[in-house]
Design a protein around this motif. Structure first.
Motif, short mmCIF file in Angstrom:
data_model
loop_
_atom_site.label_atom_id
_atom_site.label_comp_id
_atom_site.label_asym_id
_atom_site.label_seq_id
_atom_site.Cartn_x
_atom_site.Cartn_y
_atom_site.Cartn_z
N ILE A 143 0.88 -1.18 0.00
CA ILE A 143 0.00 0.00 0.00
C ILE A 143 0.91 1.22 0.00
N ALA A 144 0.90 1.97 -1.07
CA ALA A 144 1.68 3.20 -1.12
C ALA A 144 0.87 4.33 -0.50
N LEU A 173 -2.12 8.16 7.05
CA LEU A 173 -1.25 7.80 5.93
C LEU A 173 -0.70 6.42 6.20
N ILE A 174 -0.87 5.50 5.23
CA ILE A 174 -0.41 4.12 5.38
C ILE A 174 0.68 3.86 4.36
N CYS A 175 1.80 3.34 4.81
CA CYS A 175 2.93 3.02 3.93
C CYS A 175 3.32 1.58 4.22
N ARG A 176 2.90 0.67 3.33
CA ARG A 176 3.12 -0.75 3.57
C ARG A 176 3.88 -1.33 2.37
N ALA A 177 5.03 -1.91 2.64
CA ALA A 177 5.87 -2.47 1.59
C ALA A 177 6.35 -3.85 2.00
N SER A 178 6.73 -4.63 1.00
CA SER A 178 7.26 -5.97 1.26
C SER A 178 8.57 -6.12 0.51
N GLY A 179 9.32 -7.15 0.83
CA GLY A 179 10.59 -7.43 0.19
C GLY A 179 11.26 -8.58 0.91
N ASN A 180 12.40 -9.00 0.40
CA ASN A 180 13.15 -10.09 1.02
C ASN A 180 14.63 -9.69 1.04
N PRO A 181 15.16 -9.32 2.19
CA PRO A 181 14.54 -9.32 3.52
C PRO A 181 13.49 -8.21 3.66
N LYS A 182 12.68 -8.30 4.72
CA LYS A 182 11.59 -7.35 4.95
C LYS A 182 12.17 -5.95 5.06
N TYR A 238 4.66 14.39 3.44
CA TYR A 238 5.34 13.32 4.17
C TYR A 238 5.99 12.38 3.16
N GLN A 239 7.17 11.90 3.53
CA GLN A 239 7.88 10.94 2.69
C GLN A 239 8.01 9.62 3.45
N CYS A 240 7.68 8.55 2.75
CA CYS A 240 7.85 7.21 3.30
C CYS A 240 9.00 6.55 2.56
N ASN A 241 9.97 6.03 3.31
CA ASN A 241 11.13 5.34 2.73
C ASN A 241 11.12 3.91 3.21
N ALA A 242 11.02 2.97 2.23
CA ALA A 242 11.08 1.54 2.54
C ALA A 242 12.36 1.00 1.91
N SER A 243 13.27 0.45 2.73
CA SER A 243 14.56 0.06 2.20
C SER A 243 15.03 -1.26 2.80
#
Length: 1192
Positions: free
Chosen positions: A346-347, A361-370, A411-416
């Motif tokens: 969810i961006a 504001l919802i910032c939901r990301a996935s990846g491997n590793p999380k 607002y900035q959401c950073n998923a890394s």
């Protein structure tokens, strides 16, 4: 009482206290309508709309452009950081920012180096509502380093041994594309035995004597800089052995029995196994714990490479490659782990809230590793950002409660994670806006009675306004239960009645104000058919009438249309339509069917139908000799995937034996209602084994045929649906043509539904450059007939193939066809343009061909534009219309005919391809030489006197050069029409009038007049005139002009001397007639030849052989020009066209031909005549054309 609106709609209760109808906002984000006028007025934080990629590799030979575009209200300002610190562009003269934009342009083409500007850049767009930031943009210049120098020893080995030729290309940015070629730049052939690995090395499973060569060369192509680097050639010599031992497979790569491979989600997973052995091994692939994905798996490099596109975590596992030949098999296991850079679940989305509202504001990301989630506010880490009491952070969510206008921010959401990062900007915009109604005022709605009515009231405000509806300006809001109010403000009347007509007012209110809007509703009577057409049975040949009477609202105008079997009526004069009736005259069997009356208005339509059955008149008993009756009792047995058996019972043959049965089928799935021919069987057979196609819903019918014709079809059999299978064939008519310079349009004729063989018909479109080393690029598209490849080089040959597939699998491997990407206009003009002037009307042009690469399309030819620039005589620079000549193909020269003599011309040459013309060559100027002039425009004789004549003329209309002089020749004609001596007179070119003196009185003269240039004499014009006579006959030379004028006024017919003279002439004529009669009786000859000679030009008059005098001037047939063309009109003007004779009239005397420019170069043939005795001493002989024109 206020009623909350349910998500879709809510009815207003009528059983409780009177309710006002209005809209209430649920606790949620406010949605801003996409109304342009509304958006112009609302303030809005910045939003990044365009930015350069995160990993931005630049060409060091071009200026650096780092994009950053943003929108907002007010428009945002921009700033940049470089390597984490502020980048002051004002201090660097090479760096500029585009006006109204954040895009940076670094001018390194004039000075500076790209390496100086390597680094990590980030753009910030800021206004009073917040600040948005771009991704971290890593700028790196591309690199194409040279190969390190090394000495390569020749390789010698025996026939059958394995071999690996290392490439080891230099490390470039981005990595190069590797391919092997020889010294002639020809690709080295590859096969299951010889192939190139993913690392660029060339592998030989076993060598053969024909592998011996000294020019194995590895090339590295760096696409970003369009450069190719070459490794030193490798020499390989294979020694033939009398016997070589076969051996089982062994892997050349990878090493060992197992290996590991890690790939990122969404990338292409490439696994490689290359084996050596004798005979050459074959490679197979399996997945140990599952199956390979059908639509995402591809085999490359003769199945030595397995590729899985769009790889996901589910593709992790153990993959096994097996190498097998006649002596054994080995296998290698590759353990694949799929990791993932962060990707959005969810961006965060922009929030528009009103004061005191809540949101999140919802910032939901996935990846491997999380991935790890971090927040920033206006580009600053939220931990050190200014505190906002309405904001609360809960991991991947920011919760807002009771926001105020100062809460607006970006607002900035950073998923890394270790494989990458995602950065998203989302603003919170707190607005306080009074209500606005966006629906147009006084909108009129028209609805049919007893149908729903929807009245719109689009609105906006912050806080979200409540909505009330009023009718006809009444004081209280609508409160009856027949109304439904929607969330978007629309008022619905589920069943509109006549009394629903009126004016409705929509009122929007919030704490900041109120707005209202009126709309109008009209209820119309429904259209009805009060008299419907009725079922009719009529005999063949009679007349039938259907009635359709319509009642409608008086304000609506209906149109009535008749249909037959749901289609248009036949275009036949037997069908007549009036206001309420359809009449069919002389009914035939084909007229049977369903007739429908359709009444349409702008708001509704109704229809009614009736069936017409046509029967035959009562027949008189007679023997039946007719076509067979239809077969019946059709049955399907032995139902298999590709075949079925059909059996039937024949109908009555009507006294004519059945000769054959015709079987047809219908595909109810793809072409319902359309019957196709299946097969035919003899008339003695009542079963047939039918071949079937996959995924077709078959029905069959049978017709019988005898000598009188074919029966009607039988009833259809039961339906039989065959199983799906992969397609048997691929699309046809595959073509590749570019519609633009940078695309390739691939088209094909798709398979029809019958040929699809199964559901999910798609096409795998593949292409690659014909002369490139790229692998095939493929894409799977839906059931369409065209695919456009963008970003192609201009006019490059491509290899194309289109393969059909469905849910069951792929069709056979398709044929490869060649196409071309789009053409563009040629880039280069032809050079070295030369002009060779052949003569005054013809020139030859030569040019050098343009390079083939610059044509950028199919060469169609060269085009010459030429025009007359100025006149050599007048120096008038008036440009004329340009003329165009096109020379097909690759010709490099051409002729320009029809030029005007003594003129300046300009020309240029352009190359032409299928797109159009290329640039013009530099204008080439050339001049044509002088030519002979045309005839003088006119010649008039004025002021005749006793001994003089005055000639006036107009110069030639086409001088074709500079006139040097005029030539006037004249000679007298006596009373017997004999020509006298010829006088030749030269007149200066600047004269247009000339007086001839000392002429004989009362004498006819013939004049020949033409102009001359340096090129020669032009066409001549002729004229005749007579000097005057007085009352006493011949005047002495010294008689004054006054007496001459007086004597001319005496009437000659009353003079005695004239009467005596006429008597003497009559007597002389009588004597001549008697002499001629006597001579004729004695066999004398009439001098025809002399009379014919008198017809010629004075310069070629025949002379009598005995005394050299001129021959007779005949008054017979030869004198026709004197009677027709030479007799002057009242103004004594002779035009050129009046004096020219056609060459056809003298065709027997002309043995000539025409030059390339059309000029006559023949000569006047016949007996050579002597020159005239006098007056003929011209400095040059007259031209043949003048000779022809002198026949007058």
């Amino acid at each position: 009482m206020q009623l909350k609106i349910m998500p879709k709609k809510k009815r207003l209760s009528a059983g409780r206290a009177p309710l006002m109808l209005f809209l209430c906002q649920m606790i949620s984000a406010l949605e801003v309508p996409l109304d342009p006028k509304l958006l112009e007025d609302l303030v809005q934080p910045p939003t990044i709309t365009q930015q350069s990629p995160k990993d931005y590799i630049i060409d060091p030979r071009e200026n650096i452009v780092i994009q950053c575009e943003a929108k907002g209200k007010p428009p945002p300002s921009f700033s940049w950081t470089r390597n984490g610190t502020h980048f002051d562009i004002d201090k660097d003269p090479l760096v500029t920012m585009k006006p109204g934009s954040g895009t940076l342009i670094i001018n390194i083409m004039s000075e500076g180096k790209a390496e100086t500007y390597e680094g990590v850049y980030q753009c910030t767009a800021r206004n009073e509502r917040g600040a948005a930031i771009s991704n971290n943009i890593v700028i790196r210049p591309s690199r194409s380093p040279l190969w390190t120098k090394e000495k390569l020893e020749p390789i010698t080995l025996r026939n059958g041994q394995s071999l690996v030729l290392p490439c080891r290309p230099p490390i470039g940015l981005p990595p190069p594309i590797i391919f092997w070629m020889d010294n002639s730049f020809q690709r080295l052939p590859q096969s299951e035995r010889v192939s190139q690995g993913l690392n660029g090395d060339l592998y030989f499973s076993n060598v053969l004597p024909e592998d011996t060569r000294e020019d194995y060369i590895c090339y590295a192509r760096f696409n970003h800089t369009q450069t190719i680097q070459q490794k030193q050639p490798i020499s390989v010599k294979v020694i033939s052995a009398k016997s070589h031992r076969q051996r089982p497979p062994a892997f050349l790569t990878p090493d060992g029995n197992t290996s590991r491979k890690e790939e990122l989600r969404g990338n292409v997973l490439s696994l490689e196994c290359i084996a050596e052995g004798l005979p050459t091994p074959i490679i197979y692939w399996i997945k140990e714990d599952g199956t390979l994905p059908i639509n995402r798996t591809f085999y490359r490099n003769f199945k030595k490479t397995l590729q899985i596109v769009q790889v996901t975590e589910a593709d992790s596992g153990n993959y096994q490659c097996i190498a097998k030949n006649a002596l054994g098999a080995i296998h290698h296991t590759i353990s694949v782990t799929v990791k993932a850079a962060p990707y959005w679940i969810i961006a965060p989305q922009n929030l528009v809230l009103s004061p005191e509202e809540d949101g999140a504001l919802i910032c939901r990301a996935s990846g491997n590793p999380k991935p790890r989630i971090s927040w920033l506010s206006n580009g600053v880490p939220i931990e050190i950002a200014p505190d906002d009491p309405s904001r609360k952070i809960d991991g991947d969510t920011i919760i807002f409660s009771k926001v105020q206008e100062r809460s607006s921010a970006v607002y900035q959401c950073n998923a890394s994670n270790e494989y990458g990062y995602l950065l998203a900007n989302a603003f919170v915009n707190v607005l306080a806006e009074p209500p606005r109604i966006l629906t147009s005022a006084n909108t009129l709605y028209q609805v049919i009675a007893n149908r729903p009515a929807l009245l719109d009231c689009a609105f906006f405000g912050s806080p979200l306004p409540t909505i009330e509806w009023f009718k006809d300006a009444k004081g209280s809001a609508l409160r009856e239960d027949i109304y439904v109010l929607h969330e978007n403000g629309t008022l619905e009347i589920p069943v509109a009645q006549k009394d629903s007509t009126g004016t409705y007012t929509c009122v929007a209110r919030n704490k900041l104000g109120m707005a209202k809007n009126d709309v109008h509703l009209e209820i119309k009577d429904p259209t009805r058919i009060i008299k419907q057409p009725e079922y009719a049975v009529v005999q063949r040949g009679s007349t039938v009438s259907f009635e359709c009477k319509v009642k409608h609202d008086h304000t609506l105008i209906p149109t009535v249309t008749w249909l037959k079997d749901h289609g248009e009526l036949p275009s036949d004069g037997r069908f007549t339509v009036d206001k309420d009736h359809l009449v069919v005259a002389d009914v035939s069997d084909d007229d049977g069917g369903t007739y429908t009356c359709v009444a349409n208005t702008t708001l509704d339509n109704v229809s009614a139908s009736a069936v017409l059955s046509v029967v035959a008149p009562t027949p008189t008993p007679a023997p039946i000799y007719d076509v067979p009756n239809p077969p019946f009792d059709l049955e399907l047995t032995d139902q298999l995937d590709r075949s079925v058996q059909l059996s039937w019972t024949p109908g009555d043959d009507n006294n004519s034996p059945i000769t054959k049965f015709i079987i047809e089928y219908e595909d109810a799935m793809h072409e319902p209602g359309l019957w196709h021919h299946q097969t035919e069987v003899p008339g003695t057979q009542t079963t047939a084994q039918l071949k079937l196609s996959p995924y077709v819903n078959y029905s069959f019918r049978v017709m019988a045929e005898n000598n009188l014709g074919r029966s009607l079809p039988s009833e259809a059999s039961e339906q039989y649906l065959t199983k799906a299978a992969e397609p048997d064939k691929n699309p046809t008519a595959v073509e590749g043509l570019g519609s633009e310079p940078d695309n390739l349009v691939i088209t094909w004729k798709p398979l029809n539904g019958f040929e699809s063989n199964g559901p999910g018909l798609q096409y795998k479109v593949s292409w690659r450059q014909k002369d490139g080393d790229d692998e095939w690029t493929s894409v799977v598209v839906a059931n369409v007939s065209k695919y456009i490849v963008s970003g192609t080089p201009t006019f490059v040959p491509y290899l194309i193939k289109v393969q059909a597939l469905n849910d069951a699998g792929f069709a056979p491997e398709p044929a490869v066809v060649m196409g071309h990407s789009g053409e563009d206009l040629p880039m280069v003009a032809p050079g070295n343009v030369r002009v060779n002037v052949v003569n005054s009307t013809l020139a030859e042009v030569h040019w050098d061909p343009v390079p083939l690469k610059s044509i950028r399309g199919h060469l169609q030819g060269y085009r010459i534009y030429y025009w007359k620039a100025q006149s050599s005589l007048t120096r008038n620079r008036r440009h004329l219309e340009k003329k165009i000549l096109t020379f097909q193909g690759s010709k490099t020269h051409g002729m320009l005919p029809g030029l005007e003599p003594f003129s300046h011309y300009s020309l240029n040459v352009r190359v032409v391809n299928g797109k159009g013309e290329g640039p013009a060559s530099a204008d080439k100027v050339f001049s044509t030489p002088e030519g002979v002039p045309s005839a003088p425009s006119s010649l008039k004789i004025v002021n005749p006197t006793l001994d003089s004549l005055t000639l006036e003329w107009e110069p030639p209309s086409h001088p074709n050069g500079i006139l040097t002089e005029y030539t006037l020749k004249y000679q007298p004609i006596n009373s017997t029409h004999e020509l006298g001596p010829l006088v030749d007179l030269k007149i200066p070119a600047n004269k247009t009038r000339w007086t001839l003196k000392n002429l004989n009185f009362s004498t006819r003269y013939k004049f020949y007049f033409y102009a001359q240039t340096a090129a020669g004499s032009g066409s001549q014009i002729t004229e005749e005139a007579i000097t005057t006579v007085d009352e006493a006959g011949i005047l002495p030379p010294d008689v004054g002009a006054g007496k001459a004028m007086a004597s001319r006024q005496v009437d000659i017919a009353t003079q005695g001397w004239f009467i005596g003279l006429m008597c003497a002439v009559a007597l002389l004529i009588l004597i001549l007639l008697i002499v001629c009669f006597i001579r004729r009786n004695k066999g004398g000859k009439y001098p025809v030849k002399e009379k014919e000679d008198a017809h010629a030009d004075p310069e070629i008059q025949p002379m009598k052989e005995d005394d050299g005098t001129f021959g007779e001037y005949s008054d017979a047939e030869d004198h026709k020009p004197l009677k027709k063309g030479s007799r002057t009109p009242s103004d004594r003007t002779v035009k050129k066209e009046d004096s020219d004779d056609s060459l056809v009239d003298y065709g027997e005397g002309v043995n000539g031909q025409f030059n390339e420019d059309g000029s006559f170069i023949g000569q006047y043939s016949g007996k050579k005549e002597k020159e005239p005795a006098e007056g003929n001493e011209s400095s040059e002989a007259p031209s043949p054309v003048n000779a022809m024109n002198s026949f007058v």
